[in-house]
Write an enzyme that holds these catalytic residues in place. Structure first.
Site, short mmCIF file in Angstrom:
data_model
loop_
_atom_site.label_atom_id
_atom_site.label_comp_id
_atom_site.label_asym_id
_atom_site.label_seq_id
_atom_site.Cartn_x
_atom_site.Cartn_y
_atom_site.Cartn_z
N SER A 67 0.84 -1.22 0.00
CA SER A 67 0.00 0.00 0.00
C SER A 67 0.86 1.26 0.00
O SER A 67 0.36 2.34 0.35
CB SER A 67 -0.97 -0.01 1.18
OG SER A 67 -0.26 -0.02 2.38
N GLY A 68 2.13 1.15 -0.37
CA GLY A 68 2.96 2.35 -0.59
C GLY A 68 3.57 2.89 0.70
O GLY A 68 3.74 2.17 1.67
N ALA A 69 3.86 4.19 0.67
CA ALA A 69 4.54 4.81 1.81
C ALA A 69 3.66 4.71 3.05
O ALA A 69 2.46 4.98 2.99
CB ALA A 69 4.84 6.27 1.50
N GLU A 157 6.52 10.16 -9.11
CA GLU A 157 7.81 9.80 -8.50
C GLU A 157 8.17 8.37 -8.91
O GLU A 157 7.37 7.68 -9.54
CB GLU A 157 7.72 9.93 -6.99
CG GLU A 157 6.69 9.02 -6.36
CD GLU A 157 6.53 9.25 -4.86
OE1 GLU A 157 6.64 10.38 -4.40
OE2 GLU A 157 6.28 8.26 -4.17
#
Ligand SMILES: CCC/C=C/C(=O)SCCNC(=O)CCNC(=O)[C@H](O)C(C)(C)COP(=O)([O-])OP(=O)([O-])OC[C@H]1O[C@@H](n2cnc3c(N)ncnc32)[C@H](O)[C@@H]1OP(=O)([O-])[O-]
Length: 279
Positions: A67-69, A157
């Site tokens: 789920s990313g950062a 990014e």
């Protein structure tokens, strides 16, 4: 193979020509903090240096690939009073720019064939790394990729400014990025992003990981593996210059947003469930 320090969210092992990296924190959907992304980059360097490794395989666990950062990690970086920074720019150069540019660079220049076993959805920076892989297999048709930069006050990014137009076409990339729209299974298939769907039910990521590895073992049988690395180098040469250039441009553009504070406000709303992504 000399090892490196351990990380409770990420395991690795070598198995013949394969270097396997697995995300093992399904409780928070394999969200990663800055240090975890650095660790991923270090593991890629380890695989790069090992002459017995030809394929770097990314696996995960549970219902999400990642789920990313981790929004808790971002709040920690903001609230950490143990480190004194000269300015907000200095703080985000350290907590965002250096980390992002490092892990993205590790993926861009990786010399081994990068294979992703997509057991579920991937979001944000983790989805950007998936888009830098050479081959992607999916567990079933529930997978999707979401780049929620517009919802979080960020910009593209992890090389996505180049990788998404390359893999999906420029207009499709625009539509999904501008309106925070997930790349669902149909788009991933039509574009050729996913090479094969293993069609397994959702709670079986371990079975899926084993099935992919078994199939890879039989696929590489009899191959002259240095040819694979030679072809990787040639195929990589098509886009490596534009990816290197964009890696630096992306983090420098994003830095302004971090210094201004909008991503922090939005990440904190996400953490307290006041903000949601439209899926
Ligand atoms: C490097 C800097 C730049 C950043 C770039 C990015 O990656 S941008 C992209 C940044 N990422 C995002 O924007 C994605 C943010 N996450 C979401 O939008 C949703 O969780 C979901 C849509 C992924 C799944 O919804 P769902 O209803 O199916 O599941 P659920 O919501 O109930 O979650 C289950 C548990 O996992 C936890 N957890 C999940 N994600 C994170 C996280 N990132 N962090 C920490 N924890 C997270 C969640 O709190 C919960 O724990 P609890 O409360 O049980 O202790």
């Amino acid at each position: 193979m000399p090892g490196i320090r351990k990380n409770e969210k990420i395991r690795y092992r070598a198995a013949g020509p394969f270097f396997i990296i697995q995300l093992v924190k399904p409780e928070n959907l394999n969200a990663l903090e800055g240090e975890d992304y650095i660790y991923l980059g270090e593991l890629l360097e380890l695989a790069d240096k090992d002459p017995n490794v030809y394929f770097t395989v990314l696996q995960s666990s549970g219902r999400f690939f990642s789920s990313g950062a981790d929004f808790k990690g971002i709040a920690k970086a903001q609230g950490d009073s143990s480190v004194e920074y000269a300015s907000e720019t200095s703080k985000w150069l350290s907590n965002f720019v250096a980390r992002n540019v490092y892990v993205t660079d590790a993926f861009i220049k990786h010399s081994k064939v990068l294979i992703c076993c997509l057991n579920g959805p991937a979001i944000g920076m983790s989805a950007a790394l998936v888009a830098l892989c050479d081959i992607v297999y999916s567990m079933n048709d529930k997978v999707y990729l979401l780049y929620p930069f517009a919802n979080l006050g960020l910009v593209t990014e992890g090389g996505t400014t180049v990788s998404l137009p390359l893999k999906f076409g420029i207009n499709t990339a625009y539509e999904h990025l501008m309106f925070n729209k997930p790349f669902k299974y149909d788009t991933l298939c039509e574009s050729g992003f996913i090479s094969k769907n293993f069609n397994m039910p959702s709670p079986s990521s371990e079975t899926f990981n084993t099935a992919v590895l078994d199939e890879l073992r039989s696929k590489v049988e009899g191959l002259y593996l240095p040819s694979c690395l030679g072809m990787k180098k040639l195929l990589q040469s098509n886009h490596i210059d534009s990816l290197n250039k964009i890696n630096s441009m992306e983090v420098n553009e994003s830095l302004k947003y971090w210094v201004d504070g909008e991503p922090l406000r939005r990440f904190s709303q996400l953490g307290s469930k006041q903000r949601k992504h439209r899926l």
